[in-house]
Design a protein around this motif. Structure first.
Motif, PDB file in Angstrom:
ATOM      1  N   GLU A   1      74.727  67.103  30.649  1.00 60.63           N
ATOM      2  CA  GLU A   1      74.357  66.320  31.561  1.00 60.63           C
ATOM      3  C   GLU A   1      72.954  65.661  31.399  1.00 60.63           C
ATOM      4  O   GLU A   1      71.967  66.100  31.980  1.00 60.63           O
ATOM      5  N   PRO A   2      73.061  64.719  30.557  1.00 60.51           N
ATOM      6  CA  PRO A   2      71.699  64.215  29.688  1.00 60.51           C
ATOM      7  C   PRO A   2      71.105  63.298  30.922  1.00 60.51           C
ATOM      8  O   PRO A   2      71.627  62.842  32.067  1.00 60.51           O
ATOM      9  N   MET A   3      69.672  63.499  30.919  1.00 66.42           N
ATOM     10  CA  MET A   3      68.858  62.458  31.330  1.00 66.42           C
ATOM     11  C   MET A   3      68.933  61.074  30.709  1.00 66.42           C
ATOM     12  O   MET A   3      68.838  60.983  29.659  1.00 66.42           O
ATOM     13  N   ASN A   4      68.969  59.924  31.729  1.00 63.11           N
ATOM     14  CA  ASN A   4      68.980  58.545  31.006  1.00 63.11           C
ATOM     15  C   ASN A   4      67.655  58.094  30.615  1.00 63.11           C
ATOM     16  O   ASN A   4      66.740  58.757  30.842  1.00 63.11           O
ATOM     17  N   GLU A   5      67.539  57.082  29.994  1.00 65.94           N
ATOM     18  CA  GLU A   5      66.251  56.377  29.454  1.00 65.94           C
ATOM     19  C   GLU A   5      65.233  56.317  30.368  1.00 65.94           C
ATOM     20  O   GLU A   5      64.237  56.545  30.407  1.00 65.94           O
ATOM     21  N   ASP A   6      65.650  55.787  31.608  1.00 69.13           N
ATOM     22  CA  ASP A   6      64.552  55.233  32.843  1.00 69.13           C
ATOM     23  C   ASP A   6      64.239  56.807  33.171  1.00 69.13           C
ATOM     24  O   ASP A   6      62.973  56.955  33.388  1.00 69.13           O
ATOM     25  N   GLU A   7      64.992  57.813  33.181  1.00 67.18           N
ATOM     26  CA  GLU A   7      64.462  59.052  33.849  1.00 67.18           C
ATOM     27  C   GLU A   7      63.409  59.709  32.915  1.00 67.18           C
ATOM     28  O   GLU A   7      62.307  60.423  33.317  1.00 67.18           O
ATOM     29  N   ILE A   8      63.705  59.605  31.592  1.00 68.48           N
ATOM     30  CA  ILE A   8      62.747  59.902  30.319  1.00 68.48           C
ATOM     31  C   ILE A   8      61.566  59.286  30.542  1.00 68.48           C
ATOM     32  O   ILE A   8      60.524  60.019  30.424  1.00 68.48           O
ATOM     33  N   ILE A   9      61.772  57.962  30.818  1.00 67.67           N
ATOM     34  CA  ILE A   9      60.270  57.237  30.929  1.00 67.67           C
ATOM     35  C   ILE A   9      59.588  57.743  31.933  1.00 67.67           C
ATOM     36  O   ILE A   9      58.381  57.801  31.962  1.00 67.67           O
ATOM     37  N   GLN A  10      60.269  57.910  33.164  1.00 69.62           N
ATOM     38  CA  GLN A  10      59.563  58.185  34.430  1.00 69.62           C
ATOM     39  C   GLN A  10      58.843  59.769  34.302  1.00 69.62           C
ATOM     40  O   GLN A  10      57.719  59.928  34.510  1.00 69.62           O
ATOM     41  N   LYS A  11      59.740  60.574  33.490  1.00 68.20           N
ATOM     42  CA  LYS A  11      59.205  61.853  33.317  1.00 68.20           C
ATOM     43  C   LYS A  11      57.813  61.754  32.728  1.00 68.20           C
ATOM     44  O   LYS A  11      56.652  62.239  32.760  1.00 68.20           O
ATOM     45  N   PHE A  12      57.793  60.745  31.419  1.00 68.12           N
ATOM     46  CA  PHE A  12      56.520  60.637  30.548  1.00 68.12           C
ATOM     47  C   PHE A  12      55.376  60.231  31.335  1.00 68.12           C
ATOM     48  O   PHE A  12      54.411  60.618  31.407  1.00 68.12           O
ATOM     49  N   MET A  13      55.628  58.981  32.340  1.00 65.78           N
ATOM     50  CA  MET A  13      54.816  58.559  33.054  1.00 65.78           C
ATOM     51  C   MET A  13      54.116  59.608  34.059  1.00 65.78           C
ATOM     52  O   MET A  13      53.047  59.451  34.196  1.00 65.78           O
ATOM     53  N   ARG A  14      54.916  60.454  34.504  1.00 64.80           N
ATOM     54  CA  ARG A  14      54.474  61.306  35.388  1.00 64.80           C
ATOM     55  C   ARG A  14      53.516  62.085  34.802  1.00 64.80           C
ATOM     56  O   ARG A  14      52.365  62.900  35.365  1.00 64.80           O
ATOM     57  N   TYR A  15      53.659  62.620  33.443  1.00 61.58           N
ATOM     58  CA  TYR A  15      52.743  63.735  32.832  1.00 61.58           C
ATOM     59  C   TYR A  15      51.543  63.059  32.118  1.00 61.58           C
ATOM     60  O   TYR A  15      50.445  63.448  32.129  1.00 61.58           O
ATOM     61  N   ALA A  16      51.784  61.740  31.864  1.00 61.06           N
ATOM     62  CA  ALA A  16      50.769  61.150  30.981  1.00 61.06           C
ATOM     63  C   ALA A  16      49.980  60.302  31.708  1.00 61.06           C
ATOM     64  O   ALA A  16      48.524  60.328  31.690  1.00 61.06           O
ATOM     65  N   THR A  17      50.157  59.763  32.928  1.00 66.63           N
ATOM     66  CA  THR A  17      49.461  58.811  33.695  1.00 66.63           C
ATOM     67  C   THR A  17      48.216  59.522  34.356  1.00 66.63           C
ATOM     68  O   THR A  17      47.027  58.884  34.160  1.00 66.63           O
ATOM     69  N   PRO A  18      48.298  60.674  34.799  1.00 62.97           N
ATOM     70  CA  PRO A  18      46.945  61.439  35.332  1.00 62.97           C
ATOM     71  C   PRO A  18      45.919  61.719  34.406  1.00 62.97           C
ATOM     72  O   PRO A  18      44.636  61.127  34.853  1.00 62.97           O
ATOM     73  N   GLY A  19      45.964  61.645  33.149  1.00 63.84           N
ATOM     74  CA  GLY A  19      45.062  61.771  32.089  1.00 63.84           C
ATOM     75  C   GLY A  19      44.909  60.331  31.290  1.00 63.84           C
ATOM     76  O   GLY A  19      43.545  60.068  30.916  1.00 63.84           O
ATOM     77  N   LEU A  20      45.779  59.783  31.168  1.00 61.35           N
ATOM     78  CA  LEU A  20      45.585  58.276  30.309  1.00 61.35           C
ATOM     79  C   LEU A  20      45.557  57.174  31.223  1.00 61.35           C
ATOM     80  O   LEU A  20      45.074  56.113  30.511  1.00 61.35           O
ATOM     81  N   GLY A  21      45.784  57.230  32.234  1.00 72.05           N
ATOM     82  CA  GLY A  21      45.708  55.908  33.068  1.00 72.05           C
ATOM     83  C   GLY A  21      47.293  55.245  32.979  1.00 72.05           C
ATOM     84  O   GLY A  21      47.959  55.408  31.992  1.00 72.05           O
ATOM     85  N   GLN A  22      47.546  54.334  33.732  1.00 72.15           N
ATOM     86  CA  GLN A  22      48.590  53.548  33.873  1.00 72.15           C
ATOM     87  C   GLN A  22      48.588  52.673  32.589  1.00 72.15           C
ATOM     88  O   GLN A  22      49.738  52.751  31.847  1.00 72.15           O
ATOM     89  N   GLU A  23      47.684  51.761  32.450  1.00 71.52           N
ATOM     90  CA  GLU A  23      47.963  50.922  31.143  1.00 71.52           C
ATOM     91  C   GLU A  23      48.216  51.630  29.791  1.00 71.52           C
ATOM     92  O   GLU A  23      48.811  51.027  29.059  1.00 71.52           O
ATOM     93  N   ARG A  24      47.384  52.637  29.593  1.00 71.85           N
ATOM     94  CA  ARG A  24      47.482  53.346  28.305  1.00 71.85           C
ATOM     95  C   ARG A  24      48.657  53.813  28.216  1.00 71.85           C
ATOM     96  O   ARG A  24      49.432  53.790  27.215  1.00 71.85           O
ATOM     97  N   SER A  25      49.328  54.577  29.219  1.00 71.27           N
ATOM     98  CA  SER A  25      50.580  55.372  29.226  1.00 71.27           C
ATOM     99  C   SER A  25      51.824  54.098  28.881  1.00 71.27           C
ATOM    100  O   SER A  25      52.533  54.174  28.124  1.00 71.27           O
ATOM    101  N   GLU A  26      51.778  53.091  29.505  1.00 66.72           N
ATOM    102  CA  GLU A  26      52.556  51.830  29.393  1.00 66.72           C
ATOM    103  C   GLU A  26      52.571  51.474  28.091  1.00 66.72           C
ATOM    104  O   GLU A  26      53.640  51.140  27.395  1.00 66.72           O
ATOM    105  N   LYS A  27      51.573  51.238  27.227  1.00 62.64           N
ATOM    106  CA  LYS A  27      51.540  50.684  25.939  1.00 62.64           C
ATOM    107  C   LYS A  27      52.081  51.788  24.932  1.00 62.64           C
ATOM    108  O   LYS A  27      52.760  51.376  23.974  1.00 62.64           O
TER     109      LYS A  27
END
Length: 451
Positions: free
Chosen positions: A396-422
């Motif tokens: 039951e794999p996670m799709n690409e959008d779910e993986i990106i959302q997970k990354f953003m959830r963990y990365a954004t608090p420390g790195l900020g939105q712009e750096r995480s999106e880059k």
């Protein structure tokens, strides 16, 4: 050298990115992104801070040729120290990927090794970065299966994922076949074959030994480059493990890893998902519940049984994870740290949970991680999940959008939105031939800025 080792060496040193399936390269990009999120998210945790400070104190270097910046920190230490620090902090957030047949984790050392090694060689292409990731996964995964198949103890991932790090170093640093052979033997000999169930019984920052696996892998490669001799790596060269390497380059383990939806030991995930299904389908509230019966496999039933008092215990506690899911319909970093460890609602739900080992689920381990849950309501109605396999893997794999959302959830608090999106853009861009590792490298070493 045996024919099996020569096959591994040829695969490691000669396989071009173009000869690896697109599906494997795409998986490599997504797993690279997922792990980067966990590295970033774990940076402020105590284990990560201690690991990086220790690397700065003890694992430095007097040579720029063997120096690397620590990820999301910026301080320069030795290549081995940088890999150790990032792998240790990633291990301690416990939200990183794994591979069922090897009963452990690979990306936790592969991504820190990639970042550290990249600091010591000329810039390389995005496709070559993905090829190095794939090689790390393919070699480490088979080494893990080989070791588990030939010894009695249940050892941590650091015991075998060091060999994947050696393969990456051999590839990126242009080592000879002979040097790679010696490095594999050194890494296997010194790999931390620590007892996994001992850590399960007493959860601590030790986790899965992968920080030391990363350090051993890098150190072994440099030792071999300098002429140090090691014994043959029997997880590759032993006659009794030859079968595990026959499909190298044909069956791509890279495509069969799992991604964790929650920063909790994977053994608890089937029970978490079974509970999640029930509370969402019936819109259950904590006050609706009289009792929760969890049935799972032996190793899951051995997880920490009571309210944790630190993050490590929380990550290795099945009842705590299930209670948190009931309380909040989610499990995040905020639930396994700080005030989340003293949550009276979670504690009240945990007291209603019973965990039982059942033979049918134990028989499916390690290739399957199954559980079933029955929730008895206060009106004595019982709702049952049926047998559930943990989400995030091939079943039951996670799709690409779910993986990106997970990354953003963990990365954004420390790195900020712009750096995480880059970072997302750079990693997914590695599928394009004109991309360079430096596209990502510019984003993953500097310490987070206040924002």
């Amino acid at each position: 050298m045996t024919n099996t080792f020569l096959r591994v060496a040829d695969f490691t040193l000669q396989t071009s990115p173009q000869n690896m399936p697109y599906s494997a390269r795409r998986s490599a990009a997504l797993f690279l992104l997922d792990t980067l999120g966990i590295v970033a998210g774990s940076s402020p945790m105590a284990a990560g801070v201690i690991a990086r400070d220790t690397a700065d104190l003890l694992y430095g270097t007097n040579s720029d040729k063997f120096a690397a910046r620590m990820m999301f920190d910026g301080r320069k230490v030795s290549i081995a120290g940088a890999a150790y620090a990032a792998a240790t902090q990633t291990d301690n957030l416990d939200g990183h990927d794994g591979y069922n047949p090897s009963k452990g984790h690979i990306g936790v050392v592969v991504i820190p090794a990639l970042a550290a090694l990249a600091e010591t060689v000329a810039d390389f292409s995005g496709p070559e970065a993905l090829a190095a990731v794939i090689i790390g996964y393919e070699v480490a995964g088979r080494a893990g299966i080989s070791l588990h198949d030939t010894v009695d103890d249940y050892h941590t991932s650091g015991a075998w994922n060091a060999l994947g790090v050696v393969a990456m170093a051999a590839r990126l640093r242009g080592m000879s076949v002979e040097q790679m052979c010696q490095a594999m033997g050194i890494a296997e000999y010194h790999g931390p074959r620590s007892q996994m169930m001992r850590e399960i019984a007493n959860p601590t920052m030790l986790h899965d030994g992968s920080g030391w696996g990363a350090m051993v892998g890098i150190s072994s490669a440099i030792l071999a480059e300098k002429g140090f001799i090691g014994a043959p790596a029997i997880t590759i060269e032993g006659e009794n493990v030859e079968e595990h390497w026959k499909d190298l380059g044909e069956f791509w383990q890279m495509e069969h890893q799992y991604i964790k939806p929650y920063p909790i030991c994977r053994w608890a995930h089937a029970a978490i998902d079974a509970t999640r299904n029930l509370i969402l389908e019936s819109d259950l509230k904590p006050d609706d519940i009289k009792h929760i019966q969890v049935n799972s496999f032996h190793e899951a039933a051995c997880l920490f049984p009571t309210m944790p008092n630190n993050t490590s215990m929380a990550q290795y506690s099945l009842p705590f994870a299930v209670a948190t899911m009931v309380a909040y319909r989610d499990i995040g970093v905020e639930h396994i740290s700080g005030e989340g460890l003293r949550d009276p609602l979670v504690e009240s739900i945990l007291k209603k949970i019973t965990v039982t080992e059942v033979d049918k689920h134990s028989a499916r381990f390690p290739t399957g991680r199954w559980a079933d849950v029955q929730i008895t309501l206060k009106n004595d109605k019982v709702v049952s999940s049926g047998d559930i396999h943990a989400r995030g893997g091939p079943e039951e794999p996670m799709n690409e959008d779910e993986i990106i959302q997970k990354f953003m959830r963990y990365a954004t608090p420390g790195l900020g939105q712009e750096r995480s999106e880059k970072i997302v853009e750079a990693v997914l861009g590695f599928l394009e031939p004109e991309s360079k590792f430096s596209d990502l490298g510019a984003l993953i070493y500097d310490a987070p800025k206040q924002h």
